[in-house]
Design an enzyme around this catalytic site. Structure first.
Site, PDB file in Angstrom:
ATOM      1  N   ASP A   9       9.645 100.933  60.440  1.00  0.00           N
ATOM      2  CA  ASP A   9      10.785 100.197  60.851  1.00  0.00           C
ATOM      3  C   ASP A   9      12.133 101.243  60.807  1.00  0.00           C
ATOM      4  O   ASP A   9      12.040 102.305  61.115  1.00  0.00           O
ATOM      5  CB  ASP A   9      10.952  98.753  60.079  1.00  0.00           C
ATOM      6  CG  ASP A   9      11.298  97.675  60.630  1.00  0.00           C
ATOM      7  OD1 ASP A   9      12.599  97.622  61.014  1.00  0.00           O
ATOM      8  OD2 ASP A   9      10.704  96.772  60.796  1.00  0.00           O
TER       9      ASP A   9
ATOM     10  N   HIS B  64      17.161  95.962  60.029  1.00  0.00           N
ATOM     11  CA  HIS B  64      15.946  95.175  60.457  1.00  0.00           C
ATOM     12  C   HIS B  64      14.660  95.427  59.424  1.00  0.00           C
ATOM     13  O   HIS B  64      14.220  94.516  58.907  1.00  0.00           O
ATOM     14  CB  HIS B  64      15.541  95.582  61.674  1.00  0.00           C
ATOM     15  CG  HIS B  64      14.375  94.777  62.395  1.00  0.00           C
ATOM     16  ND1 HIS B  64      13.003  95.277  61.983  1.00  0.00           N
ATOM     17  CD2 HIS B  64      14.350  93.969  63.182  1.00  0.00           C
ATOM     18  CE1 HIS B  64      12.049  94.194  62.576  1.00  0.00           C
ATOM     19  NE2 HIS B  64      12.962  93.646  63.387  1.00  0.00           N
TER      20      HIS B  64
ATOM     21  N   SER C  47       9.241  89.726  64.665  1.00  0.00           N
ATOM     22  CA  SER C  47       9.424  90.508  63.665  1.00  0.00           C
ATOM     23  C   SER C  47       9.581  89.742  62.138  1.00  0.00           C
ATOM     24  O   SER C  47       9.143  90.667  61.270  1.00  0.00           O
ATOM     25  CB  SER C  47      10.930  91.263  63.916  1.00  0.00           C
ATOM     26  OG  SER C  47      10.826  92.173  64.978  1.00  0.00           O
TER      27      SER C  47
END
Length: 449
Positions: A145, A193, A382
């Site tokens: 990620d 994220h 996600s």
């Protein structure tokens, strides 16, 4: 892309269907060439620096690598994957294609995007903790990620995040410098994220007195951080690292909240990498994509039958409008399972400006003031994917011999049907963590008898 900013994390690559290569300057080749590479070579000058990825049936031999070098190309090889990155001029790559080398396919190295968008009780995770006693102990999840902030109280580097790798995107894959740095406390320096994803999987909940614990709070995390920007080659580097260090860190799951749109191709380099991981016993999860509600919008990385494709559901167990759909009746183009993916509260990176900014408005309504410095709200497949990654960690603790295919079957067999939706939209239905872990436990007990 709907409901998707540049930060929405499902790294979206356009996987086009294969076409015979027929540049303006070249004859057709037997080698399968991705249509986007054809288009790229037709657009650019002969002297334009270009990067591509070649896939082979098995790891390339020295003779095969020497042949690539004979075209004047610089190579990037991978210790665990049958792929090679090549860098050279557009003309050199055209010449390579037209030579009919002994390889399976060739794709462009393209930029990717992240597919971004109190779910534990909703899917039965807290019952797993309380009634079955599983919290992910003894399992490890690798997170490819934007990075992980190991300075967060819920994700302490060293004890929770047992390895934190910064891929050196700025250093260049074809340079002489190292491709990554290990043991970096905070690798999520601008996006946020990956920190959110990691918190959903295995956050300790320390900054909220347990309120925002992750799904498998005793699981370990290996962070593989690509930062804000990533390409296919950097994603491959992440997979290669996880595969190469599988035994060292006991990696059971590789969680991927990124992807692309376009056609599914089993020989795409990312699909080759995920198959390699699967065959070594690691369960690979992929976000289904945020390109819904239309059909045929599925992330093709998630369509591979050896990975688990995760759609995003609401907290009232409906399908999120943005969640990508497959194709009715197609054996591959469908999500496998649906998990919570709307307004998910999880760990906030101290340096994750972008996702923190996106969630600021909703944070005021969802999160108590004392917790806002440590948590933020996000939506997307996600956010659904790490729920499944964490649940698999619980299943792995209950049954350490669980295979990737068995994990998928158990998730599907125990899912709650979602009335009003088709299989190509939601897969088997809404995940039921309690039933899935319970059946995994029963499978382990049966194997002992």
């Amino acid at each position: 892309m709907k409901l998707l900013s540049k930060l929405s994390f499902v790294f979206i690559l356009v996987l086009a269907s294969f076409l015979p290569f027929h540049s303006n300057k070249a004859e057709a080749s037997v080698l399968k060439v991705d249509v986007q590479l054809v288009d790229l070579l037709d657009r650019v000058k002969d002297s334009t620096e270009t990067e591509a990825i070649i896939t082979y049936e098995t790891n390339p031999t020295i003779d095969q690598l020497d042949l690539l070098k004979s075209f004047g190309l610089t190579l990037k090889t991978f210790s665990e994957l049958p792929v090679v990155g090549v860098q050279g001029t557009a003309l050199q790559i055209e010449n390579l294609i037209n030579s009919q080398i002994d390889a399976v396919s060739i794709h462009p190295n393209k930029d990717l995007e992240y597919l971004l968008r109190d779910s534990r009780e909703l899917v039965g995770v807290e019952r797993v903790w309380q009634d079955l006693g599983y919290t992910g102990k003894g399992t490890t999840v690798a997170v490819i990620d934007s990075g992980v902030d190991g300075t967060h109280p819920d994700l302490p580097f060293g004890s929770k995040v047992i390895q934190n790798v910064q891929l050196l995107v700025g250093g260049g894959l074809f340079g002489d410098s190292g491709l990554y740095l290990e043991n970096v406390p905070n690798t999520d320096t601008s996006s946020g994220h990956g920190t959110h994803v990691a918190g959903t999987i295995a956050g300790l909940g320390e900054a909220s007195d347990g309120l925002y614990k992750g799904v498998a709070p005793d699981a370990k995390i290996v962070g593989i951080g690509a930062g804000e920007g990533i390409s296919v080659l950097w994603a491959l580097e992440g997979f290669n690292y996880a595969i190469e260090h599988q035994q060292e860190y006991g990696i059971d799951v590789i969680s991927n909240s990124w992807g692309t749109t376009g056609e599914y191709d089993p020989n795409d380099p990312i699909n080759v990498a995920s198959k390699t991981a699967h065959d070594k016993g690691m369960t690979v999860t992929f976000a289904a994509g945020n390109s819904g509600p239309e059909d045929n919008t599925l992330n093709p990385y998630s369509a591979a039958p050896w990975v688990i494709s995760v759609a995003a559901g609401t907290k009232d167990k409906q399908l999120a409008d943005f969640s990508s759909r497959g194709v009715a009746g197609d054996p591959l183009l469908h999500p496998d399972i649906t998990a919570p993916g709307v307004d998910i509260v999880a760990t906030k990176s101290s340096t994750g400006f972008f996702i923190n900014t996106l969630g600021a408005t909703k944070d005021i309504n969802y999160i108590a003031p004392q917790h806002i410095p440590f948590y933020t709200t996000a939506s997307g497949t996600s956010m659904a994917t790490p729920h499944i990654s964490g649940i698999i960690a619980l299943m792995e603790e209950a049954n350490p011999g669980l295979t990737p295919d068995e994990a998928l079957n158990l998730l599907q067999n125990t899912a709650e049907p979602m009335a009003g939706y088709e299989y190509h939209e939601v897969g088997a239905g809404y995940v039921d963590a309690f039933k899935a872990v319970q059946q995994a436990e029963q499978g382990a007990a049966a194997a002992v008898k």
